[in-house]
Motif scaffolding. Structure first.
Motif, PDB file in Angstrom:
ATOM      1  N   ARG A 261      12.752  -1.303  -0.995  1.00  0.00           N
ATOM      2  CA  ARG A 261      11.334  -0.920  -1.099  1.00  0.00           C
ATOM      3  C   ARG A 261      10.811  -1.202  -2.497  1.00  0.00           C
ATOM      4  O   ARG A 261      11.481  -0.937  -3.494  1.00  0.00           O
TER       5      ARG A 261
ATOM      6  N   GLU B  97       7.059  -0.485  -4.612  1.00  0.00           N
ATOM      7  CA  GLU B  97       5.759   0.195  -4.534  1.00  0.00           C
ATOM      8  C   GLU B  97       5.013  -0.022  -5.845  1.00  0.00           C
ATOM      9  O   GLU B  97       5.573   0.106  -6.924  1.00  0.00           O
TER      10      GLU B  97
ATOM     11  N   SER C  17      12.493  -3.817   4.909  1.00  0.00           N
ATOM     12  CA  SER C  17      12.103  -4.199   3.549  1.00  0.00           C
ATOM     13  C   SER C  17      10.582  -4.192   3.453  1.00  0.00           C
ATOM     14  O   SER C  17       9.897  -4.735   4.322  1.00  0.00           O
ATOM     15  N   ILE C  18      10.044  -3.608   2.378  1.00  0.00           N
ATOM     16  CA  ILE C  18       8.589  -3.461   2.290  1.00  0.00           C
ATOM     17  C   ILE C  18       8.138  -3.463   0.838  1.00  0.00           C
ATOM     18  O   ILE C  18       8.820  -2.925  -0.048  1.00  0.00           O
ATOM     19  N   TRP C  19       7.001  -4.091   0.600  1.00  0.00           N
ATOM     20  CA  TRP C  19       6.272  -3.979  -0.671  1.00  0.00           C
ATOM     21  C   TRP C  19       4.904  -3.416  -0.345  1.00  0.00           C
ATOM     22  O   TRP C  19       4.144  -4.007   0.404  1.00  0.00           O
ATOM     23  N   THR C  20       4.595  -2.247  -0.891  1.00  0.00           N
ATOM     24  CA  THR C  20       3.280  -1.637  -0.695  1.00  0.00           C
ATOM     25  C   THR C  20       2.521  -1.636  -2.013  1.00  0.00           C
ATOM     26  O   THR C  20       3.058  -1.271  -3.057  1.00  0.00           O
TER      27      THR C  20
ATOM     28  N   GLY D 158      10.425  -8.525   7.329  1.00  0.00           N
ATOM     29  CA  GLY D 158       9.885  -7.923   6.116  1.00  0.00           C
ATOM     30  C   GLY D 158       8.410  -7.571   6.270  1.00  0.00           C
ATOM     31  O   GLY D 158       7.717  -8.087   7.143  1.00  0.00           O
ATOM     32  N   ARG D 159       7.931  -6.689   5.389  1.00  0.00           N
ATOM     33  CA  ARG D 159       6.552  -6.213   5.503  1.00  0.00           C
ATOM     34  C   ARG D 159       5.937  -6.085   4.109  1.00  0.00           C
ATOM     35  O   ARG D 159       6.580  -5.580   3.173  1.00  0.00           O
ATOM     36  N   VAL D 160       4.687  -6.529   3.992  1.00  0.00           N
ATOM     37  CA  VAL D 160       3.889  -6.338   2.791  1.00  0.00           C
ATOM     38  C   VAL D 160       2.604  -5.644   3.209  1.00  0.00           C
ATOM     39  O   VAL D 160       1.955  -6.037   4.183  1.00  0.00           O
TER      40      VAL D 160
ATOM     41  N   SER E 174       7.639  -9.666  11.019  1.00  0.00           N
ATOM     42  CA  SER E 174       7.251  -9.982   9.640  1.00  0.00           C
ATOM     43  C   SER E 174       5.742  -9.867   9.552  1.00  0.00           C
ATOM     44  O   SER E 174       5.011 -10.524  10.307  1.00  0.00           O
TER      45      SER E 174
ATOM     46  N   TRP F 246       2.067  -9.100   7.071  1.00  0.00           N
ATOM     47  CA  TRP F 246       1.243  -8.763   5.902  1.00  0.00           C
ATOM     48  C   TRP F 246       0.097  -7.906   6.418  1.00  0.00           C
ATOM     49  O   TRP F 246      -0.794  -8.389   7.115  1.00  0.00           O
TER      50      TRP F 246
END
Length: 810
Positions: free
Chosen positions: A510, A512, A548-551, A572-574, A598, A600
């Motif tokens: 993660r 953030e 897996s993530i980016w926020t 993955g995720r954004v 996946s 965005w």
């Protein structure tokens, strides 16, 4: 008489000195220091005399009153023997006031001059020696033991303030302090010369070793400090592994220093302020270990691996605590491309290292200039920081990894509850190459919590990867409880400021980040700046694997002024507030979303090739293999930029604005297209079918490119030129209000070729532009088809209730 003859013979070989007389102890059973017959010649020695003990003793020498001598020499006459010399001061003071003179080698107290296995144990009182050497000459070995009686009200103390104390000058020396005793002196050293070794042991509650000045722990030899069992050591300034005889010379000719602080309430304090209080590895090797709830407290700056060929390490483990009030610098090295190794390791639950950075930016900071540097990893050479398995490292000021152009910095945060906390800012790849690895549940956090009013609010909480040098960060996996590895910033993340920055988020990890206080820089940024040759920012972020993530709850810029790349793969995720790809002119932005789940997810608008109002650089967004773009209010695509979809991809938005941009591939577009400028629809392969389910609207032009088909299923009521450059444009929707159509492709209505209602009252075809192309057009009844051409004939077919022949016009 035999013993007397041996002692008398020994005195003949004593070095010349400036004392009034030498008195040699002759009573093996010990006894009262003042007994006349226990000395040769008859004593006792006076204020300007030297007292010599050079025979084995079976008993204790005791003082019945305060005594003053010029010098005390404890050194066996027969180097093959070993003995303990016990001195009971009887709560009195023994003063040794000879003033050491450089070159004369005659200090006030010498314990072990040339013999082996000499030991002096002192109890119950004070020794005030102007200076003291333990194991002075090569081949000697000696120990001074200062022992208390575990009574804080009793003053059991050895002091040496005129010239200080040297433990293991050229021989092997040991200083032992226990049972609440104290040794205090000015400057000094342990392991001062080549071949010398000095060991200092401080143990038991209320035991204290206090060097008020400078101390070299391992000058040209080896020096070791051990503090345990709730004892305390205090030093003004300490250098460990001080000197190499010849820079770059043989490995045997350099200093080695080590310190171990072990056990609850065991403490080592470095008191010098504001200078560098502790150098771990000046030109040689240095190592500090703090463990088992031991405590290191440094009031100044600390440097590890200071110069060429040095190495330095600071280990905090098993619940140890280290506090550094100023900065911590690793791998400083005075030379380019030298072999310098610096390591900080904080390992185990409750193991803590605090770098407070107070006074950062002051003239005495090793890295001045107002940069507010607290932790510097790899200033000019290689350095590593490891925070492992529950360890905690906190820095209240700026953290630089890869400090200068030749610096190499590596940071690893690995394992359950491992935590690196920055209370100001984190730069990875400042001017030198840098790497950071966060794995197995490790956490790196950057907050804005700092009480220093001198720190600008707009500079806090930021993470920069690849600022002026290459920076690489990998955030991978989770711990055994499923807690993800994480990088958390209270403000923005910049990847590729003026060099290459790489961020990888994998295995359920993660990241953030949050908006910056400055509106112009409120975004997360990939490829921040274009500063000219060698200064172009390039930011590359990969988010891959399920979980897996980016926020980022602000704007995510992929290509700001530089070049940005965002890859979302394999689940993955954004998630971001806005998304902007290639924001400013000259920038390049690329986004790839590939793989089932996946995503965005964008809370507001996605703009490709500019910002909401102005065209920028060149942006490309590709969605494939069941990838998705979710939730944006709108997608805007500027001229020169594109959105590419495969048949499995999806875009979930209210509408897509075509401001000169391109939609390509063979997928499906559900939002309606708002054509505000020239719009390009590209089906690059003959087998492609790009399907538009939503409405086509507004006043822009539409260009169909590529050999594949574009199928319009929604209403088409835009008012621009339609160009069919290649392939087929097929209207299979409810209504269409088409105007001028040109090109070399085919226009069809109805997916199966059957007539479909078309509400246009006129379709104008420029025959000159079409040439000899055949158009199959279904026209409702009643209706009119107007063919406009200037020279070339056109073949056409009409589908409807009646066949009509269009008039020829010139």
């Amino acid at each position: 008489m035999k013993v007397f003859s041996l002692l008398l013979l020994a005195t003949l070989f004593l070095p010349a000195n400036s004392f009034a007389a030498d008195y040699v102890w002759n009573h093996a059973a010990g006894g009262d220091f003042n007994t006349i017959t226990y000395w040769t010649p008859a004593g006792p020695p006076g204020a300007n005399d030297r007292a010599i003990i050079n025979m084995p003793l079976t008993g204790t020498i005791s003082l019945a009153n305060d005594v003053t001598n010029g010098q005390l020499l404890v050194d066996l006459a027969d180097v093959t023997q070993s003995t303990d010399v016990n001195l009971n001061l009887g709560n009195h003071t023994y003063t040794l006031h000879h003033v050491w003179t450089p070159g004369l080698d005659d200090p006030a107290a010498v314990i072990g001059d040339s013999s082996t296995n000499t030991r002096l144990a002192v109890v119950h009182g004070v020794v005030d020696a102007y200076d003291c050497f333990i194991a002075r000459l090569p081949g000697s070995s000696a120990e001074l033991c200062m022992r208390g009686d575990n009574n804080p009200a009793t003053d059991d103390r050895w002091t040496a303030f005129q010239h200080g104390m040297t433990v293991g000058d050229s021989g092997i020396g040991s200083l032992w302090i226990d049972n609440g005793a104290t040794v205090e002196h000015g400057h000094g050293g342990a392991g001062a010369s080549v071949g010398g070794r000095g060991d200092i042991t401080v143990r038991d509650p209320n035991s204290l070793w206090h060097c008020t000045g400078f101390f070299a722990l391992g000058g040209r030899g080896e020096g070791n400090l051990n503090v345990s069992l709730s004892a305390t050591a205090r030093v003004g300034r300490c250098v460990m592994g001080e000197v190499r005889d010849v820079p770059g010379g043989p490995s045997s000719a350099f200093g080695k220093g080590s310190a171990t602080i072990d056990g609850l309430d065991s403490t080592w304090e470095l008191l010098s302020d504001p200078e560098v209080s502790l150098v771990v590895g000046m030109e040689g090797d240095g190592s500090v270990t703090v463990q088992n709830q031991g405590h290191l407290h440094n009031f100044g700056h600390v440097t590890l691996a200071e110069k060429k060929l040095s190495s330095g390490e600071l280990i905090v483990q098993s619940g140890g605590l280290a506090e550094i009030e100023k900065s911590l610098s690793l791998g400083r090295g005075d030379y380019v491309n030298d072999d310098v190794k610096a390591l900080v390791r904080v390992e185990g639950p409750d193991s803590q290292l605090f770098v407070k950075g107070r006074g950062a930016g002051d003239p005495n900071n090793p890295d001045p200039g107002g940069d507010y540097v607290g932790l510097l990893v790899g200033k000019t050479t290689s350095a590593t920081v490891k925070v492992l398995h529950g360890g905690y490292l906190s820095n209240e000021y700026l953290t630089l990894v890869g400090g200068d152009g030749t610096g190499i910095g590596v940071v690893e945060v690995n394992g359950m509850d491992a935590h690196l906390h920055n209370r100001f800012r984190l730069e990875i790849g400042h001017l030198g190459f840098a790497q950071m690895f966060i794995a197995n549940g490790g956490l790196v956090s950057v907050t804005t919590e700092n009480a220093d009013p001198n720190l600008p609010e707009g500079t806090k909480g930021i993470v920069e990867i690849g600022q002026n040098a290459i920076g690489f960060v990998a955030v991978r996996g989770h711990d055994s409880n499923g807690t993800p590895s994480a990088l958390v910033a209270n403000a923005q993340i910049k990847v590729g400021t003026e060099n290459l920055g790489i961020l990888e988020i994998e295995g359920g990890a993660r990241v953030e980040s949050h908006p910056h206080l400055s509106p112009s820089n409120s975004a997360a940024i990939l490829g921040a700046y274009d500063g000219g040759p060698g200064k172009r920012g390039a930011g590359n972020v990969t988010v891959k694997d399920t979980g897996s993530i980016w926020t980022h709850d602000g704007t995510l810029n992929v290509g700001f002024y530089g070049q940005g790349t965002l890859n979302i793969e394999n689940g993955g995720r954004v998630a971001s507030g806005y998304g902007i790809v290639a924001r400013y002119p000259g920038s390049i932005g690329g986004v790839s979303i590939s793989g089932a789940d996946s995503v965005w997810a964008i809370g507001e608008t996605l703009v490709i090739g500019g910002d909401a109002m102005t065209k920028g650089g060149t942006g490309d967004v590709s969605v494939s293999d069941f990838g998705r773009i979710e939730l944006p209010v709108a997608v805007k695509i500027w001229e020169g930029s594109s959105l590419t979809l495969d048949p499995t991809a999806a875009v979930f938005a209210d509408f897509i604005e075509m401001a000169g941009g391109t939609i390509a591939g063979g997928g499906t577009i559900d939002p309606y297209l708002k054509i505000t400028s020239r719009a390009r629809l590209l089906a690059p392969n003959a087998s492609d079918e790009l399907v538009l389910n939503g409405r086509l609207t507004d006043v822009g032009d539409l260009i169909k490119e590529g050999p594949g088909a574009v199928v319009v299923k929604g209403n088409a009521d835009y008012r621009g030129l339609t160009t069919i450059a290649e392939g087929t444009l097929l209207f299979n929707g409810a209504t269409a209000d088409l105007h001028e159509i040109v090109g070399g492709g085919a226009l069809g209505v109805g997916a199966d070729g059957s007539p479909t209602a078309l509400t246009a009252t006129s379709i104008r075809v420029n025959a000159l532009a079409i040439g000899s192309t055949t158009l199959s057009i279904a026209v409702p009844e009643p209706g009119m088809l107007a063919l406009l051409f200037s020279v070339l004939p056109i073949a056409f077919g009409l589908c409807g209730n009646r066949q009509r022949t269009a008039p020829r016009r010139r």
